[in-house]
Write an enzyme that holds these catalytic residues in place. Structure first.
Site: not given
Ligand code: PLP
Length: 369
Positions: A69, A141, A169, A189-191, A227, A315
Site C-alpha cells: 500500500t 486478489n 497476489q 508485499s512480504a506477508h 529507520t 480490507c
Molecule cells: N495489492 C493487492 C492485490 C493485495 O491483495 C493487497 C493486500 O491485500 C495489497 C495490494 C496491499 O498489500 P499490503 O498489505 O502490503 O499493503
C-alpha cells in the site's frame, strides 16, 4: 481449524522467522557507519538481491516500504504525471489513491474479469499528451484473473506513458519476469508469500524517478525515510529465497481448487457461479457465489464450522457493500452479494476441501428448502 484465506495473508515460514530472530538478536541500524551498521546494511542488500532474483528484475531498483500500500501510494503521489488511469478491479491501495493535482480516469472491465484493453486504448488516444501513468494488477486478489500485462505495457509505452503493476497476489504463485512484463514500476508485499506483515517494496525501472512520500532521513536512497526495518526486510528476503528455490507445487493446489469448484457446481447447479472462470486465473483462488445467499451469513456458517474464508478483499470485509470488482464485471446483485472467496495454499489437503464441500452442501440444502 481450516484456513482458506491465503490471499488475505499467510503465516511466516519457519525459515523467514529463523532469519528474523537471528537479526533481532543484534542492534542493527543499517544506516550506522560502524561495523554493526555495515552488517545491517549487508543484510538489507542481500534481501534486495533475493527479491530481484525472484522477480527477474535485474534492471530495477527496490525501495523497501512498510507495505505494498505504501509502495503504491509513494508512486502515485510521487509521480510527475498529470493523469492516472486504472479500473475498478484494482486493490484499494491503487483505487483509493487519488492525488488532488492529478486527473483520474477509470477505464472499463470486461464481464470475464479482464480489463478492457480496447477501452484503455480509446481513452489513451483521447489524452492531450503522454504525461500519464496506467496501473493494472497482474492478478486480481478476489477473482484471481490474470491480466494481459505484456500487451498493456506495450500499448502504454507506444503511447509514451508509464506503467505500474501491482504484482502482490502473483508473487510466489506465478513465475514472474519483470523484464519480460516490461513494467516501469511494481508493488510487492512480504506477508502474501510467508514473509512478515509490515514490509513491502516498490520496484522502479532504473533511470526513472519517484518523489518520496515520507520525508526525513536518507534511508532507501532518500526515497523512504525512517529507520530501516532490517529484521522484517531480512524475513522478506528469506521468503523470496524460499519462493524461488522451493517453487510450490501449484499444480496440486489447482487440482484441489478445480475439484472444489466442480463438486459445488454439481450440488448447486445454476444457483452457483464461479467468477472469472473463463480466463486464466491464479491456481489457488476460487471466487464463488450461491444465488441470493448473503455472503456474511455464509462466512459465519463456515466460521462456526471451523473454516476461514472471506467475502472478498480483507480490507473491506465488514463493509456491507458488494465487491467493487464484481460490480465492474456487471455481476447482478443476486450473485455479487453472495460471493465468497476461497484462497488455498500447498498446505491445504483434499480432506479439508471435502469438509468445505460438505458444509457448503448442508448450507445449500437448508437455504433451498
Ligand atoms: N495489492 C493487492 C492485490 C493485495 O491483495 C493487497 C493486500 O491485500 C495489497 C495490494 C496491499 O498489500 P499490503 O498489505 O502490503 O499493503
Amino acid at each position: 481449524m481450516i484456513y482458506f484465506d491465503y490471499n488475505a495473508t499467510t503465516k511466516v515460514s519457519v525459515e523467514a522467522l529463523a532469519k528474523m530472530l537471528e537479526v533481532y538478536q543484534l542492534p542493527l541500524n543499517s544506516s550506522a557507519v560502524h561495523q554493526l551498521g555495515r552488517k545491517g546494511n549487508q543484510i538489507v542488500e542481500e534481501a534486495r538481491k533475493e527479491l530481484k532474483n525472484l522477480l527477474g528484475a535485474k534492471s530495477y531498483e527496490v525501495i523497501f516500504t512498510s507495505s505494498a500500500t505504501e509502495a503504491t501510494n509513494t508512486l502515485i503521489f510521487g509521480s510527475k504525471v498529470n493523469t492516472i488511469l486504472f479500473t475498478a478491479i484494482e486493490h484499494a491501495s491503487v483505487y483509493e489513491c487519488r492525488p488532488a493535482d492529478k486527473k483520474i480516469i477509470e477505464f472499463n472491465v470486461l464481464e470475464n474479469g479482464l480489463v478492457d484493453v480496447a477501452d484503455l486504448e480509446q481513452k489513451l488516444n483521447a489524452l492531450p499528451d503522454s504525461n500519464f501513468l496506467v496501473s493494472v494488477m497482474l492478478a486480481n486478489n478476489e477473482t484471481g484473473a490474470i491480466q494481459p500485462i505484456e500487451q498493456i505495457s506495450k500499448l502504454v509505452h507506444q503511447k509514451g506513458g508509464l506503467f505500474h503493476c501491482d504484482i502482490v497476489q502473483a508473487v510466489g504463485k506465478l513465475d514472474i519476469d519483470l523484464e519480460k512484463l516490461n513494467v516501469d514500476f511494481a508493488s510487492v508485499s512480504a506477508h502474501k508469500i510467508n514473509g512478515p506483515q509490515g514490509v513491502g517494496g516498490l520496484l522502479i525501472r532504473k533511470g526513472l524517478d519517484v518523489k518520496p512520500l515520507i520525508y526525513g532521513g536518507k534511508q532507501e536512497k532518500s526515497k523512504r525515510a525512517g529507520t530501516t526495518n532490517v529484521a522484517g526486510i531480512a524475513g522478506f528476503g528469506e521468503a523470496c529465497k524460499q519462493a524461488k528455490t522451493k517453487m510450490t507445487n501449484y499444480e496440486n493446489v489447482k487440482k484441489l481448487r478445480n475439484f472444489l469448484e466442480s463438486e459445488i457446481k454439481k450440488i448447486g447447479g445454476s444457483e452457483v457461479r464461479v467468477f472469472a472462470d473463463q480466463v486464466e486465473r491464479l491456481p489457488n483462488t476460487c471466487y464463488i457465489a450461491l444465488r441470493n445467499a448473503d455472503s456474511q451469513t455464509q462466512l459465519i456458517n463456515f466460521d462456526l464450522n471451523g473454516i476461514c474464508v472471506s467475502s472478498g478483499p480483507a480490507c473491506s470485509s465488514g463493509a456491507a457493500t458488494a465487491s467493487r470488482a464484481l460490480k465492474a464485471m456487471k455481476v447482478t446483485p443476486d450473485f455479487s452479494a453472495s460471493a465468497i472467496r476461497v484462497s488455498l495454499s500447498a498446505d491445504n489437503t483434499k480432506e479439508e476441501i471435502e469438509k468445505f464441500i460438505q458444509v457448503w452442501g448442508d448450507f445449500f440444502q437448508k437455504t433451498k428448502i
